[in-house]
Design a protein around this motif. Structure first.
Motif, PDB file in Angstrom:
ATOM      1  N   LEU A  51       0.212  -1.362   0.200  1.00 25.79           N
ATOM      2  CA  LEU A  51      -0.163  -0.310   0.174  1.00 25.79           C
ATOM      3  C   LEU A  51       0.837   1.361   0.277  1.00 25.79           C
ATOM      4  CD1 LEU A  51      -3.142  -0.944   2.681  1.00 25.79           C
ATOM      5  CD2 LEU A  51      -2.401  -0.638  -0.213  1.00 25.79           C
ATOM      6  N   GLN A  52       1.582   1.214  -0.021  1.00 27.23           N
ATOM      7  CA  GLN A  52       2.653   2.172   0.829  1.00 27.23           C
ATOM      8  C   GLN A  52       3.206   3.187  -0.802  1.00 27.23           C
ATOM      9  OE1 GLN A  52       6.259   1.374   2.633  1.00 27.23           O
ATOM     10  NE2 GLN A  52       7.167   0.610   1.374  1.00 27.23           N
ATOM     11  N   GLY A  53       3.693   2.189  -1.934  1.00 26.33           N
ATOM     12  CA  GLY A  53       3.889   2.521  -3.481  1.00 26.33           C
ATOM     13  C   GLY A  53       2.387   3.728  -3.913  1.00 26.33           C
ATOM     14  N   PHE A  54       1.519   2.986  -3.328  1.00 28.43           N
ATOM     15  CA  PHE A  54      -0.136   3.667  -4.774  1.00 28.43           C
ATOM     16  C   PHE A  54       0.363   5.275  -4.638  1.00 28.43           C
ATOM     17  CE2 PHE A  54      -1.544  -0.808  -3.681  1.00 28.43           C
ATOM     18  CZ  PHE A  54      -1.832  -1.113  -4.789  1.00 28.43           C
ATOM     19  N   ARG A  55       0.482   5.700  -5.930  1.00 30.62           N
ATOM     20  CA  ARG A  55       0.569   7.221  -5.619  1.00 30.62           C
ATOM     21  C   ARG A  55      -1.315   7.896  -5.763  1.00 30.62           C
ATOM     22  NH1 ARG A  55       5.646   8.468  -6.161  1.00 30.62           N
ATOM     23  NH2 ARG A  55       6.657   7.159  -7.467  1.00 30.62           N
ATOM     24  N   ILE A  61      -9.051   1.310  -3.588  1.00 28.89           N
ATOM     25  CA  ILE A  61      -9.231  -0.470  -4.072  1.00 28.89           C
ATOM     26  C   ILE A  61      -8.191  -1.337  -3.562  1.00 28.89           C
ATOM     27  CG2 ILE A  61      -9.412  -1.637  -6.473  1.00 28.89           C
ATOM     28  CD1 ILE A  61     -10.259   1.223  -7.286  1.00 28.89           C
ATOM     29  N   ALA A  62      -6.934  -0.875  -3.460  1.00 22.69           N
ATOM     30  CA  ALA A  62      -6.746  -1.995  -2.856  1.00 22.69           C
ATOM     31  C   ALA A  62      -6.331  -2.314  -2.110  1.00 22.69           C
ATOM     32  CB  ALA A  62      -4.315  -1.712  -3.393  1.00 22.69           C
ATOM     33  N   LYS A  63      -6.237  -1.178  -1.005  1.00 20.05           N
ATOM     34  CA  LYS A  63      -6.758  -1.852   0.186  1.00 20.05           C
ATOM     35  C   LYS A  63      -7.268  -2.421   1.042  1.00 20.05           C
ATOM     36  CE  LYS A  63      -8.209   1.567   4.475  1.00 20.05           C
ATOM     37  NZ  LYS A  63      -8.220   2.687   5.455  1.00 20.05           N
TER      38      LYS A  63
END
Length: 129
Positions: A43-47, A54-56
């Motif tokens: 999750l830390q990589g999403f801008r 969505i990923a969370k």
């Protein structure tokens, strides 16, 4: 089965590989578990806030295990030292922690990171096909 962050990142970036294809299959079968530290790495990589949400949501639906208690911390350090004594230097401590958790809890790991192949040569890590 545990899926490493490298596979999840490729999956969310739309990269097709044997590992992301396997992840698709596992998602459909409902056979995936995740580690708390893998959720953080992914999750830390999403801008984009939308992509993050969505990923969370997807990752939050999976059975999640908390990893780094005292026992896993000590065993991870021992495993890292053992690997180093055998001439194997793992680039990221987190990979040794993930591998140790899988070894200690008899979980298979789906990964594309080459460090896990090195770990599996020296420790009883089960890598998924």
């Amino acid at each position: 089965m545990i899926v490493d962050s490298c596979v999840w990142i490729d999956y969310f970036n739309g990269i097709k590989s044997k590992e992301t294809n396997r992840l698709d299959q596992l998602l459909a079968e409902g056979e995936i578990e995740i580690l708390d530290i893998i959720i953080t790495e992914v999750l830390q990589g999403f801008r984009s806030d939308t992509d993050f949400a969505i990923a969370k949501n997807l990752l939050s639906e999976l059975t999640t295990f908390e990893v780094l208690g005292k026992t896993c911390a000590l065993q991870s350090a021992e495993n890292f030292r053992s690997l180093r004594k055998n001439g194997v230097t793992i680039r990221k401590t987190i990979d040794v922690i993930i591998a140790t958790y899988c070894i200690e809890n008899d979980k298979s790991l789906l990964a594309s990171d080459r460090d896990f192949n090195l770990i599996a040569k020296h420790l009883p890590l089960k890598l998924a096909e």
